[in-house]
Design a protein around this motif. Structure first.
Motif, PDB file in Angstrom:
ATOM      1  N   MET A 212      74.526  -7.903 -31.737  1.00 23.16           N
ATOM      2  CA  MET A 212      73.179  -8.480 -31.882  1.00 23.16           C
ATOM      3  C   MET A 212      72.244  -7.306 -32.166  1.00 23.16           C
TER       4      MET A 212
ATOM      5  N   SER B 221      74.844 -13.706 -23.912  1.00 21.01           N
ATOM      6  CA  SER B 221      76.202 -13.287 -24.257  1.00 21.01           C
ATOM      7  C   SER B 221      76.111 -12.099 -25.210  1.00 21.01           C
ATOM      8  N   HIS B 222      77.171 -11.311 -25.247  1.00 19.28           N
ATOM      9  CA  HIS B 222      77.152 -10.149 -26.133  1.00 19.28           C
ATOM     10  C   HIS B 222      78.406 -10.118 -26.995  1.00 19.28           C
ATOM     11  N   PRO B 223      78.258 -10.218 -28.321  1.00 19.06           N
ATOM     12  CA  PRO B 223      79.408 -10.043 -29.211  1.00 19.06           C
ATOM     13  C   PRO B 223      79.713  -8.553 -29.362  1.00 19.06           C
TER      14      PRO B 223
ATOM     15  N   MET C  10      72.966  -1.068 -26.241  1.00 23.15           N
ATOM     16  CA  MET C  10      74.360  -1.355 -25.908  1.00 23.15           C
ATOM     17  C   MET C  10      75.274  -0.787 -26.991  1.00 23.15           C
TER      18      MET C  10
ATOM     19  N   HIS D  76      70.052  -5.879 -29.668  1.00 21.06           N
ATOM     20  CA  HIS D  76      70.683  -5.364 -28.458  1.00 21.06           C
ATOM     21  C   HIS D  76      71.147  -3.918 -28.622  1.00 21.06           C
TER      22      HIS D  76
ATOM     23  N   CYS E  55      77.307  -3.884 -29.044  1.00 16.53           N
ATOM     24  CA  CYS E  55      76.940  -5.292 -29.206  1.00 16.53           C
ATOM     25  C   CYS E  55      76.473  -5.480 -30.645  1.00 16.53           C
TER      26      CYS E  55
HETATM   27 CU   LIG Z   1      74.155  -8.132 -26.962  1.00 11.95          CU
END
Ligand SMILES: [Cu+2]
Length: 446
Positions: A332, A275-277, A404, A335, A330
């Motif tokens: 993270m 998943s990507h916040p 990202m 990421h 994103c």
């Molecule tokens: Cu991500």
């Protein structure tokens, strides 16, 4: 006979993974340490972000909607035949550039990964021919679209897999407006990992007249061993390239808007595992839609970050009332980096003086992982066909982001469809070094 499953069971794949890991760590030591003191001449340095010619949405005469812009990808054309919109998707191997310096052998549709955006209107009857030019069978699942069971694209369950060289026909009515996706439902592990993903936008029949900037971004994650061109579909956790529309920053096109525009960003995620916040700077937004449909107004809440799970769409909207170059990324931290390795010793704060020279006698090219942090690791010598972990050139120096990450550029007025360049800040609105007078005035001793 060895098929993929027996290979996995036999551990051959595991030993291949160990080998890949060993190569990755070696490459990391060769390429991701402190930069050597004199600047070598063969540095591959990330390309500047702008100005770029931006992707245009494909306006279709008589359809009356504002076309969605899917940066780097574009929209699938169709022809109307007796009231049916006819599309043609070709599943095929694709040579793709993730960012300057990193070319991959992907699989996609019609020459791109993700595949082209399929755009139509609620109530449309559509016919989609799918030709399979892959070296194995495939199928297409229309993710989130309400349709007859036999059009759902699950090989073995609702249809035969499309054999190599054959063309299948899907036909159904787009009963519901919204943002959906498409992907194979045969050997998903391989085909999705190699880039076979796409988005679908079904515009509502009734539209409000508001001017909208409408974008589609597909999040994806890849394991690309350093120096390799073929993404590794066996990766399960250690992805090292994160992308929007299969591009990693600094190669991601900015999203542009004029003051007062309604900005809609349709975020899809079919990346294999994470998943990507997704976080937007400078604004709060609302999630107005998922791939399940509209979120009722009473259920919306202001957010600055929204998690986009694997196999889901989140559509965010906000009014562009603040000018500037706003980061969209994103959250993270791994990421927003490119081709990072995770198995290096942590030497932050350690005294590594002399270590490089000593180890270098037995491991040529060895460099110690950054002992003073890693923000400078953007201009290092890189192995062939790989990109820097971090960084693009910005108006104030290095933007130490990769993966990202993209930029929402809001301007009072835009001229044409090109990247407007960097924001010109009004005087006195940029953070700068404090003067001695200012420190004294406010009683700070530093
Ligand atoms: Cu991500």
């Amino acid at each position: 006979m060895i098929n993929r499953r027996t290979m996995l069971a036999s551990g051959l794949a595991a030993s291949a993974a160990v080998l890949a890991r060993a190569k990755l760590v070696a490459a990391q030591h060769a390429g991701h340490g402190d930069p050597p003191p004199p600047a070598p001449t063969s540095h591959k340095v990330a390309a500047p972000v702008g100005p770029l010619k931006l992707t245009k949405g494909r306006a279709v005469a008589g359809e009356g909607y504002t076309p969605v812009v899917m940066p780097h990808v574009g929209t699938l054309p169709f022809e109307k035949k007796a009231g049916v919109k006819v599309f043609h998707l070709t599943a095929e191997p694709v040579k793709h550039v993730i960012a300057q310096g990193l070319e991959i052998e992907a699989w996609g549709y019609n020459g791109t990964t993700p595949g082209p955006l399929i755009e139509c209107v609620e109530g449309d009857r559509i016919r989609i021919y799918v030709t399979n030019k892959l070296p194995e069978a495939t199928s297409v699942h229309w993710h989130g679209v309400l349709l007859p069971n036999g059009m759902d694209g699950v090989a073995g369950l609702t249809q035969k897999a499309i054999p190599v060289g054959k063309t299948f026909k899907y036909e159904f009515t787009m009963r519901k407006a919204g943002t959906f996706m498409y992907h194979p439902h045969f050997d998903e592990m391989t085909q999705i990992a190699l880039g076979m993903v796409g988005m679908i936008v079904v515009h509502p029949r009734r539209r409000d007249g508001r001017r909208v900037r409408d974008y589609a971004l597909m999040a994806h994650e890849w394991m690309i061993p350093i120096g390799a061109k073929r993404p590794d579909p066996l990766a399960m956790s250690d992805f090292n390239v994160l992308t929007f529309n299969s591009k990693a920053f600094p190669a991601t096109e900015p999203l542009v808007a004029e003051r007062g525009d309604l900005v809609r960003i349709r975020l899809g995620n079919l990346g294999p595992m994470d998943s990507h916040p997704i976080h937007l700077h400078g604004y709060s937004f609302e999630v107005t839609e998922t791939d399940g449909g509209q979120v009722p107004r009473t259920a919306r809440r202001p957010e600055t970050t929204t998690i986009v799970p694997v196999g889901a769409v989140r559509v965010i909207e906000f009014v562009a009332d603040a000018e500037g170059d706003w980061a969209l990324h994103c959250h993270m931290t791994h990421h927003v980096m490119n081709q990072m390795g995770h198995d290096a010793p942590n030497l932050i704060g350690a005294n590594t003086q002399g270590l490089d020279a000593r180890v270098g006698r037995v491991v040529p090219g060895y460099m110690t992982m950054g002992a003073t942090g890693m923000g400078h690791m953007h201009k290092m010598q890189l192995p062939d066909n790989s990109i820097s972990m971090l960084g693009g050139d910005g108006p104030f120096g290095l933007i130490d982001m990769g993966g990202m990450f993209t930029i929402v550029k809001v301007r009072k007025k835009l001229s044409g469809d090109n990247d407007p360049g960097w924001f010109e800040h009004p005087a006195g609105t940029v953070a700068i070094e404090a003067t001695a007078d200012e420190l004294a005035r406010d009683g700070l001793k530093v």
